[in-house]
Design a protein around this motif. Structure first.
Motif, PDB file in Angstrom:
ATOM      1  N   ALA A  96      17.633   3.706   7.468  1.00  0.00           N
ATOM      2  CA  ALA A  96      17.184   3.652   6.095  1.00  0.00           C
ATOM      3  C   ALA A  96      16.627   4.390   6.370  1.00  0.00           C
ATOM      4  N   THR A  97      15.875   5.576   5.235  1.00  0.00           N
ATOM      5  CA  THR A  97      14.920   6.824   5.089  1.00  0.00           C
ATOM      6  C   THR A  97      13.796   6.299   4.689  1.00  0.00           C
ATOM      7  N   MET A  98      12.683   6.856   4.540  1.00  0.00           N
ATOM      8  CA  MET A  98      11.333   6.669   3.473  1.00  0.00           C
ATOM      9  C   MET A  98      11.709   6.496   2.625  1.00  0.00           C
ATOM     10  N   GLN A  99      12.636   7.452   1.727  1.00  0.00           N
ATOM     11  CA  GLN A  99      12.421   7.467   0.715  1.00  0.00           C
ATOM     12  C   GLN A  99      13.240   5.375   0.246  1.00  0.00           C
ATOM     13  N   THR A 100      14.543   6.199   1.244  1.00  0.00           N
ATOM     14  CA  THR A 100      15.313   4.610   0.376  1.00  0.00           C
ATOM     15  C   THR A 100      14.645   3.652   0.283  1.00  0.00           C
ATOM     16  N   ILE A 101      13.645   3.099   1.576  1.00  0.00           N
ATOM     17  CA  ILE A 101      13.083   2.024   1.996  1.00  0.00           C
ATOM     18  C   ILE A 101      11.485   1.840   0.786  1.00  0.00           C
ATOM     19  N   GLY A 108      -3.836   2.545 -11.105  1.00  0.00           N
ATOM     20  CA  GLY A 108      -4.642   2.799 -10.945  1.00  0.00           C
ATOM     21  C   GLY A 108      -5.060   2.146  -9.542  1.00  0.00           C
ATOM     22  N   THR A 109      -6.318   2.160  -9.283  1.00  0.00           N
ATOM     23  CA  THR A 109      -6.580   0.593  -8.224  1.00  0.00           C
ATOM     24  C   THR A 109      -5.721   1.283  -6.611  1.00  0.00           C
ATOM     25  N   THR A 110      -4.292   1.011  -6.633  1.00  0.00           N
ATOM     26  CA  THR A 110      -3.611   1.118  -5.797  1.00  0.00           C
ATOM     27  C   THR A 110      -1.926   1.729  -5.630  1.00  0.00           C
ATOM     28  N   SER A 111      -1.286   2.320  -4.831  1.00  0.00           N
ATOM     29  CA  SER A 111       0.039   3.022  -4.852  1.00  0.00           C
ATOM     30  C   SER A 111       1.255   2.280  -3.890  1.00  0.00           C
ATOM     31  N   PRO A 112       2.108   1.528  -4.726  1.00  0.00           N
ATOM     32  CA  PRO A 112       2.970   1.446  -3.253  1.00  0.00           C
ATOM     33  C   PRO A 112       3.891   1.963  -3.362  1.00  0.00           C
ATOM     34  N   ILE A 113       3.186   3.932  -3.663  1.00  0.00           N
ATOM     35  CA  ILE A 113       4.737   4.673  -2.799  1.00  0.00           C
ATOM     36  C   ILE A 113       3.762   5.697  -2.643  1.00  0.00           C
ATOM     37  N   ALA A 114       2.557   5.294  -2.012  1.00  0.00           N
ATOM     38  CA  ALA A 114       1.735   6.444  -1.858  1.00  0.00           C
ATOM     39  C   ALA A 114       1.986   7.772  -0.881  1.00  0.00           C
ATOM     40  N   GLN A 143       0.993  -0.664  -0.058  1.00  0.00           N
ATOM     41  CA  GLN A 143      -0.383   0.143   0.134  1.00  0.00           C
ATOM     42  C   GLN A 143       0.385   1.269  -0.480  1.00  0.00           C
ATOM     43  N   SER A 144       1.701   1.597   0.592  1.00  0.00           N
ATOM     44  CA  SER A 144       2.413   2.941   0.735  1.00  0.00           C
ATOM     45  C   SER A 144       4.084   2.255   1.109  1.00  0.00           C
ATOM     46  N   GLY A 145       3.804   1.058   0.440  1.00  0.00           N
ATOM     47  CA  GLY A 145       5.747   0.729   0.493  1.00  0.00           C
ATOM     48  C   GLY A 145       6.671   0.864   1.300  1.00  0.00           C
ATOM     49  N   THR A 146       6.145   1.510   2.728  1.00  0.00           N
ATOM     50  CA  THR A 146       7.420   1.551   3.384  1.00  0.00           C
ATOM     51  C   THR A 146       7.645   0.920   4.884  1.00  0.00           C
ATOM     52  N   CYS A 147       7.599  -0.223   4.960  1.00  0.00           N
ATOM     53  CA  CYS A 147       8.071  -1.269   5.462  1.00  0.00           C
ATOM     54  C   CYS A 147       9.233  -1.872   4.635  1.00  0.00           C
ATOM     55  N   CYS A 148      10.199  -1.861   6.033  1.00  0.00           N
ATOM     56  CA  CYS A 148      11.744  -2.430   5.046  1.00  0.00           C
ATOM     57  C   CYS A 148      11.518  -3.934   6.135  1.00  0.00           C
ATOM     58  N   LYS A 149      12.096  -4.609   5.057  1.00  0.00           N
ATOM     59  CA  LYS A 149      12.636  -6.363   5.823  1.00  0.00           C
ATOM     60  C   LYS A 149      13.298  -6.855   4.685  1.00  0.00           C
ATOM     61  N   ASN A 150      13.979  -6.400   4.801  1.00  0.00           N
ATOM     62  CA  ASN A 150      15.298  -6.462   4.182  1.00  0.00           C
ATOM     63  C   ASN A 150      16.610  -7.023   4.734  1.00  0.00           C
ATOM     64  N   CYS A 151      16.384  -6.519   5.722  1.00  0.00           N
ATOM     65  CA  CYS A 151      17.344  -7.484   7.113  1.00  0.00           C
ATOM     66  C   CYS A 151      16.116  -8.186   8.382  1.00  0.00           C
ATOM     67  N   TYR A 152      17.341  -8.297   9.812  1.00  0.00           N
ATOM     68  CA  TYR A 152      15.999  -8.715  10.427  1.00  0.00           C
ATOM     69  C   TYR A 152      17.046  -8.611  11.962  1.00  0.00           C
ATOM     70  N   MET A 153      17.219  -7.115  11.760  1.00  0.00           N
ATOM     71  CA  MET A 153      17.187  -6.276  13.093  1.00  0.00           C
ATOM     72  C   MET A 153      15.016  -5.530  12.974  1.00  0.00           C
ATOM     73  N   GLY A 154      14.590  -5.474  11.324  1.00  0.00           N
ATOM     74  CA  GLY A 154      13.538  -5.083  11.861  1.00  0.00           C
ATOM     75  C   GLY A 154      12.354  -6.148  11.583  1.00  0.00           C
ATOM     76  N   GLU A 173       3.350   6.860 -12.757  1.00  0.00           N
ATOM     77  CA  GLU A 173       2.177   7.986 -12.646  1.00  0.00           C
ATOM     78  C   GLU A 173       1.386   6.310 -11.665  1.00  0.00           C
ATOM     79  N   PHE A 174       0.866   6.750  -9.807  1.00  0.00           N
ATOM     80  CA  PHE A 174      -0.304   5.716  -9.518  1.00  0.00           C
ATOM     81  C   PHE A 174      -1.248   6.601  -8.947  1.00  0.00           C
ATOM     82  N   VAL A 175      -2.589   6.975  -9.672  1.00  0.00           N
ATOM     83  CA  VAL A 175      -3.818   7.671  -9.894  1.00  0.00           C
ATOM     84  C   VAL A 175      -4.640   6.592  -9.680  1.00  0.00           C
ATOM     85  N   MET A 176      -5.450   6.957  -8.068  1.00  0.00           N
ATOM     86  CA  MET A 176      -6.242   6.233  -8.516  1.00  0.00           C
ATOM     87  C   MET A 176      -7.845   6.705  -8.689  1.00  0.00           C
TER      88      MET A 176
END
Ligand code: BF8
Length: 648
Positions: free
Chosen positions: A55-60, A557-563, A29-40, A585-588
């Motif tokens: 890691a910032t929101m943009q990087t994630i 459409g429908t959903t944005s992974p970078i919302a 949905q918004s793309g800001t959950c980072c699971k790329n290592c196991y500190m998270g 672009e993601f346009v709902m």
């Protein structure tokens, strides 16, 4: 079918989507959950917050997007790789049941790859071509062969930005590496890697998949077929093929047509064997063999709920894990066949191209043997006719004829304003929105605005269900200018160009339109837009990225992974437009997708100094105009035609 599902206590994706709220932070949905290592996992919910590593929101957000593009590219391109191995086995005479069906295409593709054809047998040429194709995947340096067939200006842009892809495998690995913990942390740079990976798919693995499929199974040309659940038959053995690859399904087509199999079905009390498809495996055998389609992605469970499917044979991609559970309420057998795909609860018959025809016969026989176990069925009556099969070769041919095939009439149509522009409506269904509704709405509105529509994948099947892939039904909506062109050429205004890997056919059409002249000299100059209004798969993101990097404006459409992240949104729109001339672009809102598409088309027309589109300027000739005129009394008709009353 949903009412029947409810009555039988079966859940479908439609209910599951209602019961399962999408995670507001996750990659979907918004793309800001980072699971790329196991500190998270680190869930970033507001600007300024950072993950454990910093890691910032943009990087994630950029990392998640890049990984999705890599997965989508891997899936599409690996499909291409399998076809290259089938072509090799066919050339060596080791692939049972396969042959080189389209020698003209073999010759053309061989030329692209620099394979000599003079004085050589087709098997010899196909073998060298297949080996070259296979080596493209692992190519470590240089550029994929297909890059050289993009417009020259485009190639220069890619070189300048540094996104010319090497081999597919290298680019996928590159993205997985750079998005590992502690690697690339600059969002712009991460997305650069993602674009190069997507280009390796679009101008590499996927393009190869379409080319090699055509060589093996024939280049698609228009045929007449049917779509929707009504293609299932109550008195015949119903076999559904589902997934994406044409390899095994083409053999199942052959096995079903075998009179001995039909006879065997009759011995079990059925009137015969009825084959149909779901998703893109369906598109593959629909565009080439005219095999009916039971529908697109969200039809897969509904088809089983008819109780009339004796076997569903699946290969790769877009196959819901829920299928065996749904099938368990009926006699239906779900059979997985790919060495890459096993589903708990399904039977597994592993595909081996060396004995493919025998395997196909075995699968058809399993379905026939299952027919007597069938219980009560409920097959909806709904089905529509359609004309699929508009490959880029056929579009070229139909516009100019055998001896002067060309895109001239299409370019002229756009230049005169009869056609306002071209839209590719592609991609999936997504149960988070009403099935097919956005595809159908956009197609109707675009037609009214004189926009020629090209479709692939589930978008094409959504239109097919409404009858829009037939001349008459779609012409009802077509604006007068578009209608004039379609009547003159004899085509529907919505063209079914194939499955999802066949989106590369659209790249080829755009390249040839640019080469034809009058519409600039690059894909980014053409008044064209790509839409994926009901997307859900990672492959769609890969397609979107390679189209944007090829110069197209792409709207999802429908959903944005970078919302939730403005920086990545800006990178994929403003920054990409500056770099590549295309953007993603993601346009709902569907109305907003339409408005933005038309605005972009008009902006491109103005940049080319073409006349602004006017809704009533054209269409004063053609069948439609004549029909209207013949409804008038003769005097009024003459006045309308000649501007003067009939002389006494
Ligand atoms: O490759 S459009 S739901 S079936 S991913 Fe899947 Fe999407 Fe359909 Fe074809 Ni494409």
């Amino acid at each position: 079918m949903l009412e029947r599902a409810e009555a039988l206590g079966i859940t479908t994706a439609f209910q599951r989507a209602e019961m399962m709220a999408a995670c507001p932070i996750g990659a979907g949905q918004s793309g800001t959950c980072c699971k790329n290592c196991y500190m998270g996992p680190c869930r970033i919910t507001k600007e300024g917050q950072v993950g454990v590593c910093g890691a910032t929101m943009q990087t994630i957000s950029a990392r998640n997007m890049a990984r999705a593009i890599a997965a989508g590219s891997a899936a599409h391109s690996d499909h291409g790789r399998d076809l290259a191995f089938t072509l090799l086995a066919t050339a060596e005479g080791k692939a049972q049941g396969y042959e080189i069906r389209d020698v003209a295409k073999l010759w053309n593709v061989a030329k692209k790859y620099g394979v000599q054809t003079q004085g050589r047998s087709k098997e010899d040429v196909a073998k060298e071509l297949a080996l070259k194709g296979i080596s493209m995947f692992g190519q470590q340096q240089g550029e994929t062969i297909y890059i050289q067939h993009a417009p020259e200006k485009r190639q220069k842009i890619w070189k300048q930005v540094g996104v010319v892809p090497r081999g597919v495998d290298r680019e996928v690995v590159d993205v997985l590496h750079r998005t590992h913990m502690g690697d690339d942390q600059d969002p712009e740079h991460i997305l650069l890697g993602a674009v190069r990976c997507a280009l390796a798919d679009g101008w590499g693995g996927s393009m190869l998949a379409s080319d090699f499929s055509d060589i093996l199974f024939g280049t698609p040309s228009p045929n007449v077929s049917q779509v929707n659940l009504g293609v299932l038959k109550s008195d015949e053995v119903n076999i559904l093929v589902h997934g994406h690859e044409p390899t095994l399904s083409e053999m199942i087509v052959a096995a079903c047509q075998d009179p001995a199999m039909q006879e065997y079905a009759r011995s079990k009390g059925a009137k015969g064997v009825n084959l149909a498809g779901i998703c893109c495996t369906s598109n593959e055998i629909l565009i080439r063999q005219g095999i009916p389609s039971a529908g697109n992605f969200l039809n897969q469970e509904l088809a089983l709920i008819t109780g009339a499917v004796d076997a569903m044979v699946v290969d790769v991609q877009c196959i819901m894990q829920a299928l065996p559970e749904v099938a368990s309420h009926f006699h239906t057998k779900i059979i997985t066949t790919s060495p890459k795909v096993k589903i708990t609860g399904a039977l597994h018959v592993e595909f081996d191209e060396h004995k493919a025809l025998d395997q196909a016969r075995e699968l058809v026989k399993m379905a026939i043997d299952n027919y007597p176990n069938r219980g009560e069925t409920m097959i909806p009556e709904q089905q529509s006719d359609l004309v699929p099969g508009f490959s880029h070769e056929y579009i070229n041919y139909m516009l100019g004829g055998t001896f002067r095939a060309s895109f001239r009439p299409l370019n002229d149509g756009i230049m005169s304003g009869r056609i306002r522009g071209v839209v590719a409506d592609v991609g999936c269904n997504n149960p988070r929105t009403t099935q097919d509704a956005t595809h159908n709405y956009l197609v109707r509105e675009l037609l009214k605005n004189d926009v020629l529509v090209v479709e692939t994948g589930c978008g094409a099947l959504a239109s097919a269900k409404m009858g829009y892939l037939l001349g008459d039904a779609a012409m009802e909506y077509a604006g007068p200018g578009l209608r004039e062109i379609c009547e003159a050429v004899g085509i529907p205004p919505v063209l079914h160009a194939g499955s999802c890997v066949d989106n590369t056919r659209i790249l080829t059409v755009l390249t040839q339109m640019a080469a034809e002249g009058g519409l600039g000299d690059d894909i980014s100059d053409i008044p064209a837009v790509g839409l994926a209004p009901e997307w859900m798969s990672e492959k769609a993101l890969a397609i979107g990225a390679y189209c944007a990097a090829s110069g197209a404006y792409v709207i999802f459409g429908t959903t944005s992974p970078i919302a939730s992240d403005d920086v990545v949104q800006k990178l994929m729109t403003e920054d990409w437009e500056a770099k590549y001339g295309g953007k993603m672009e993601f346009v709902m809102e569907p109305e907003e997708i339409l408005r933005k598409s038309l605005e972009h088309i008009d902006k491109k027309r103005a940049a080319l100094k073409l006349p602004a589109w006017e809704p009533t300027r054209h269409g004063k000739s053609g069948d439609w105009r004549m029909e209207e005129l013949f409804k008038l009394p003769v005097e009024a008709r003459a006045e309308a035609l000649y501007g003067t009353p009939i002389p006494a």
